[in-house]
Motif scaffolding. Structure first.
Motif, PDB file in Angstrom:
ATOM      1  N   ILE C 155      38.395 -15.452 -25.338  1.00 54.77           N
ATOM      2  CA  ILE C 155      39.461 -14.924 -24.483  1.00 54.77           C
ATOM      3  C   ILE C 155      40.525 -15.994 -24.313  1.00 54.77           C
ATOM      4  N   GLU C 156      41.766 -15.655 -24.593  1.00 56.34           N
ATOM      5  CA  GLU C 156      42.821 -16.626 -24.310  1.00 56.34           C
ATOM      6  C   GLU C 156      43.658 -16.212 -23.114  1.00 56.34           C
ATOM      7  N   ARG C 157      43.492 -14.970 -22.709  1.00 50.35           N
ATOM      8  CA  ARG C 157      44.278 -14.514 -21.557  1.00 50.35           C
ATOM      9  C   ARG C 157      43.572 -13.373 -20.845  1.00 50.35           C
ATOM     10  N   VAL C 158      43.645 -13.401 -19.520  1.00 49.62           N
ATOM     11  CA  VAL C 158      43.216 -12.280 -18.683  1.00 49.62           C
ATOM     12  C   VAL C 158      44.357 -12.006 -17.709  1.00 49.62           C
ATOM     13  N   HIS C 159      44.874 -10.801 -17.716  1.00 57.56           N
ATOM     14  CA  HIS C 159      46.025 -10.452 -16.883  1.00 57.56           C
ATOM     15  C   HIS C 159      47.093 -11.551 -17.039  1.00 57.56           C
ATOM     16  N   GLN C 160      47.516 -12.217 -15.954  1.00 59.90           N
ATOM     17  CA  GLN C 160      48.554 -13.248 -16.169  1.00 59.90           C
ATOM     18  C   GLN C 160      48.001 -14.649 -16.420  1.00 59.90           C
ATOM     19  N   ILE C 161      46.707 -14.790 -16.398  1.00 59.72           N
ATOM     20  CA  ILE C 161      46.102 -16.123 -16.562  1.00 59.72           C
ATOM     21  C   ILE C 161      45.900 -16.413 -18.044  1.00 59.72           C
ATOM     22  N   VAL C 179      32.250 -21.185 -25.954  1.00 56.11           N
ATOM     23  CA  VAL C 179      32.681 -19.838 -25.591  1.00 56.11           C
ATOM     24  C   VAL C 179      31.715 -19.216 -24.582  1.00 56.11           C
ATOM     25  N   GLU C 180      30.446 -19.444 -24.812  1.00 53.72           N
ATOM     26  CA  GLU C 180      29.441 -18.810 -23.960  1.00 53.72           C
ATOM     27  C   GLU C 180      29.226 -19.548 -22.639  1.00 53.72           C
ATOM     28  N   ALA C 181      29.929 -20.648 -22.453  1.00 53.33           N
ATOM     29  CA  ALA C 181      29.715 -21.457 -21.241  1.00 53.33           C
ATOM     30  C   ALA C 181      29.991 -20.677 -19.963  1.00 53.33           C
ATOM     31  N   THR C 182      30.953 -19.759 -20.015  1.00 57.72           N
ATOM     32  CA  THR C 182      31.239 -18.964 -18.822  1.00 57.72           C
ATOM     33  C   THR C 182      31.151 -17.483 -19.157  1.00 57.72           C
ATOM     34  N   SER C 183      31.039 -16.698 -18.107  1.00 59.92           N
ATOM     35  CA  SER C 183      30.910 -15.252 -18.310  1.00 59.92           C
ATOM     36  C   SER C 183      32.193 -14.652 -18.862  1.00 59.92           C
ATOM     37  N   VAL C 184      33.305 -15.363 -18.753  1.00 63.47           N
ATOM     38  CA  VAL C 184      34.584 -14.789 -19.193  1.00 63.47           C
ATOM     39  C   VAL C 184      34.903 -15.159 -20.633  1.00 63.47           C
ATOM     40  N   ALA C 192      39.068 -20.632 -17.358  1.00 62.79           N
ATOM     41  CA  ALA C 192      38.015 -19.628 -17.230  1.00 62.79           C
ATOM     42  C   ALA C 192      37.730 -19.329 -15.762  1.00 62.79           C
ATOM     43  N   GLU C 193      37.693 -20.376 -14.984  1.00 63.16           N
ATOM     44  CA  GLU C 193      37.417 -20.220 -13.549  1.00 63.16           C
ATOM     45  C   GLU C 193      38.474 -19.324 -12.886  1.00 63.16           C
ATOM     46  N   LYS C 194      39.732 -19.593 -13.233  1.00 63.96           N
ATOM     47  CA  LYS C 194      40.822 -18.780 -12.671  1.00 63.96           C
ATOM     48  C   LYS C 194      40.725 -17.332 -13.136  1.00 63.96           C
ATOM     49  N   MET C 195      40.362 -17.169 -14.398  1.00 61.81           N
ATOM     50  CA  MET C 195      40.225 -15.800 -14.925  1.00 61.81           C
ATOM     51  C   MET C 195      39.151 -15.039 -14.158  1.00 61.81           C
TER      52      MET C 195
END
Lengths: 366, 366, 366, 366
Positions: C155-161, C179-184, C192-195
């Protein structure tokens, strides 16, 4: 719909017997194959009518031009376009066919399917369509030759005149010269003579005769053919049954297999000088749809040509009964001319399966 | 490679004779067709071995489950998945086949092609693969029935025992009951009795016999079939030659057409009560690759089954000559069980061409 | 119709979200590949919902069974059948959907096309259909790995993040662990945290958000892709646009290429340590539809999921305006779960083109 | 390999930019469509370079001949062959390209794939290949017009110059005249003027610019498109990404969808004068891969042409670094000429899906 053949090495043919010409597009040809117009012309000349005493007097020139896909004498890997102009344009010769359906031709069915047809010379259903197949086959057989695979078709029967079965034995694989020695393309010269007599006899009565072509392939390795629907014999059978005037196809023992029991029919394996072979070859070179390394052979039945120079009952466009006069030229036996076409279609199927086999079993190192 | 059949109404089969099961995915089925598991089971039961005195004693249950594509009793238009679990798992019965190639089976060629094979029960080359075809065919024939098209296959010959040709006349289109009346599926009950005797005789010797199936279609309108490669008879021929044990295919007059001259063979048109028909039907219902509205008929030759209960010479995986013992069960004549498979494949080809024909000639108002 | 993908390495998927299950048939897989159900389960588990704080609470088990095509731990070369039963059957949860069309779902269009639909859980249009793709992709990526080709999507973008573009540089090819380090599934942990925050925020409002996935491939040799219609980026683009919720696709510089002039955009060739490379990679690894040996990369836009927990205006089966309540479960951002699906589809296209390339250019020695 | 497009209405293109010519075979065309060479020439003339102040000075005549498939002014249902001879043969103009790879062209990748290439004018990778597509598209759009479906593409952006988004509103569906009013094919005349300035500016520097084409379709009924792999937008996306110089594709809201939440993005249904419609059209006319009856629209990004008149670093056949001089003619912005090609490819996809839809849902009365 139905004008493209093959999965990896594909050909798409176009053209009617009367109109701008006939052509073919070959897609998937490997790059780097030496190819000239002479390679193609050689096979087209074998297919061409008007060459012998037993053929139609119609003179077709059938001059092939390669319009794409070849550069500096070698294939590019891009589509090879080949065109052959139509030269024998005599629409007035076909006036009768405009209104009346010729018996056992495609006139009625094309009209029923499409609501219209080019009635001149049979239009798309004309045997001229096979020009594109033969041109493409010339390329395919060059590819097969580079892999040591050789295809030979010949006439084994015309009407009731038939070669002795011993002539088809493994050790009698005829040369191209053997086949081309006579206009009837039967490698047994004595039988050929009788066949020619039989054809001339039919011609003198304005009638026609059919025949049987045998096709044999040697040098084919084991492993070609894809279970379950694309069995080698299924794809070859389809190729043969797509030729005009074909009514039957047999591989190996064919219909005669029914006369045997399993213990009589089975091809026993043996080790011959370190190689596995079958003692007999009733399978015809395929088992379970896959080539087994033995000679591949099959037979195709061609009905007598529908075009005859005799008055026949028929109906017209309105469905009214009438008579077809049957004037003009006719070819009393087209089977000899079908020999290069059978070879062409066989080579197309084999190249395609060669490429498929390679893709599935050789592309990855597992 | 080769496990999908059809262009618009496509089936993809999967499964080996031993393993998780057998299945098929049918794509392109029209929505709104009433379909139940019973529809499919009925045809599977006809194909199933172990039902009669002339068949193998192997009991297969072959219970079909529709796992997708049907909702509230009707097709959705989405892929129909059908699965049939394998029940007869006896790996020990196949120990000998692991090392030795059975003559005239697909063992050797699969090994040559893939470098490995599931030797149990023939794996993918087993006749069990046809379960998927029969299940799909059950759907196709429901579609055809809705359009008034009826398919009937039956045995016309077993080894040297043959029906009288008059039994195939147009006016003798057998009912399903006629065909199912005996275990050998020959509608002539007297001949059927002799066939059964012949099969029992082969079984008592541990031998096998082949036969000929005739398939007939009525109610087919003119116009189905696509020139030039996808002729109706070419596609049907391929379908038949993709069945295990087939060695030959004929449409209409077939190989016997060669015995006639053109004037004898041509089917003359006539106007019968306002409709155009042919007087004879040597064409077998197709002209120029397109149906002409007459009865479509064709014949398929099945060789005697390769599995026999006799000692045979063969080679092993290392290529060494050895003997195959041939213990176990065997089916002395598989041809009767091939009847529903022939009908299934025929219906698949016809539905596909029906859809193609409509797409090209009815989708736009021109 | 449309449920089969690929030319040589083909997959046919079947199944609705509610019904007997979901499955796939893989045809054309090379023989001899080591394959276990664990290989497939690993990727299915990555796709499965209900695994994290940002996903739907729906628990799907998605247990894959290989039912054919694998024997003694290796592929046979015959079709690989894989089935996954449906476990979460709650028809009562979908009562409202029976009568009302959900906005921006496929409910209305399926009804318009087929005249009927399985309304439970979206039926065939459900994201569950991608299970079959992921299972097949697990096999394809094993094949690619054997050839040194590695695919990584994230994922490189979620909504505006959005990630900083520098994170996509050639030298930052993330590992699977990154990539698998976070759920996003964004390899930049801070972003990732912000997403994740953004997704939780959407969930709390019963709303949904979309995002952008980037997919990168390294180790790809020059030469894959077929001009002119089957360009590599065209086939990949189709694969991506066949995924639910995708609205856009870019390869290399994508839409931003329009902001440059030709002299700014062209990738100049250089000789780097004896190998030809491009200095920049705005082409994204393909030129003229064929891979050039550089990293292949592309981006896919996923719209916000149509399922939201808010009241929305819609119409019912009769066309009458009504309100959809939007009760139940929902997945506020499906994009992270699409990561393994994107990788799967990419690997399917690449294996197919690898096989095609080898068939055309390596099968004959010219 | 890759030179055929479509499933039922298929086109196969052949030809290099230099050689015998360019052509196309169209298979599956319904019979009975009125078709003349003028119909085709009209679209070819729109595609032809050398027509305006912003285009290349190269004069191509591009005269199309229909060589088969049309008889007495109407299509026969058989393959339509169309040929266009190459006229501008100046091999000496391409001497430099024989040894040196042009940056961001297909020279290097064709050489890598096939081991050889026709370097003259780009050979098969030349934009001349699109002649065949445009010729075929002219036929497809006549079919669509007979069904009330209208396609219009135009330039919405050149480099940084962009139309105001309000110009794309549903009520502003431009006429062909609006689009053809200027050489840049942007229906907003004021913006068009600026675009032309921008292109001339690029040309004066020997540079090039890219742009964005928008394509809109109205009159499309609900129901076209096949889940799951052959979604309408997936097939259209593939068609667009198969065009030279394309780098991105968006349908409906495209990448901008990511900026919205689900509640902002969903298209709510309403009943408008007895018909179901969506209030907004962020879906772009497709939902779940199937048309929903609203306007279909999508955007395609074209990078700046790789051919520029500036010295550039590159490598030669041996891999040695060298400089490409960039003499000769060039087209500073090919995007306007791509407008008829985009329309052609769109019409090909729509006719194919129209026929598929008809075959599956209308051929049988259920």
């Amino acid at each position: 719909m139905g004008n493209t053949f093959g999965k990896l090495f594909t050909i798409s043919t176009w053209g009617e017997s009367h109109g701008g010409g006939i052509g073919v597009v070959i897609d998937g040809c490997p790059p780097g194959l030496e190819l000239s117009e002479e390679d193609i012309q050689f096979e087209l000349d074998r297919r061409r009518p008007g060459q012998s005493d037993i053929s139609t007097p119609r003179k077709e020139t059938d001059k092939a031009t390669i319009v794409s896909g070849v550069y500096e004498g070698k294939t590019l890997g891009t589509p090879i376009g080949i065109t052959v102009p139509n030269s024998d344009h005599r629409p007035e010769a076909y006036t009768e066919m405009k209104e009346k359906f010729r018996p056992s031709h495609a006139d009625y069915t094309y009209q029923a399917k499409y609501g219209r047809r080019n009635h001149e010379g049979g239009g798309r259903s004309s045997a001229r369509e096979t020009i594109g197949r033969v041109a493409a086959g010339a390329i395919a057989s060059k590819l097969l030759a580079s892999a040591g695979i050789e295809i030979r078709a010949y006439i084994e029967r015309v009407h009731q005149i038939e070669m002795d079965p011993s002539g088809h034995a493994k050790e009698h694989f005829p040369t191209l010269e053997d086949v081309e020695a006579t206009s009837v393309r039967c490698p047994d010269l004595k039988v050929a003579e009788k066949m020619i007599e039989r054809i001339k006899q039919a011609r003198s009565k304005g009638d026609s005769v059919g025949g049987v072509i045998r096709c044999r392939v040697r040098g084919l390795p084991a492993g070609l053919g894809d279970p379950v629907f694309d069995r080698l014999e299924a794809d070859i059978g389809k190729a043969m049954l797509s030729l005009p005037a074909t009514k039957g196809f047999e591989v190996g023992s064919g219909f005669s297999s029914v006369e045997m029991t399993g213990s009589e029919h089975n091809d026993l394996f043996e080790n011959r000088d370190g190689e596995v072979h079958t003692q007999s070859n009733r399978s015809g070179g395929v088992q379970g749809g896959i080539s087994n390394g033995e000679e591949l052979f099959f037979r195709i039945a061609f009905k007598p040509t529908a075009t005859i120079l005799q008055k026949q009952q028929t109906v017209d466009l309105a469905g009214e009964e009438t008579e077809l006069m049957g004037r003009g030229r006719h070819d009393p036996c087209v089977v000899p001319r079908a020999v290069p076409i059978v070879e062409a279609m066989t080579s197309l199927v084999l190249v395609d399966h060669w490429m498929r086999h390679h893709a599935q079993t050789k592309a990855f190192s597992l």
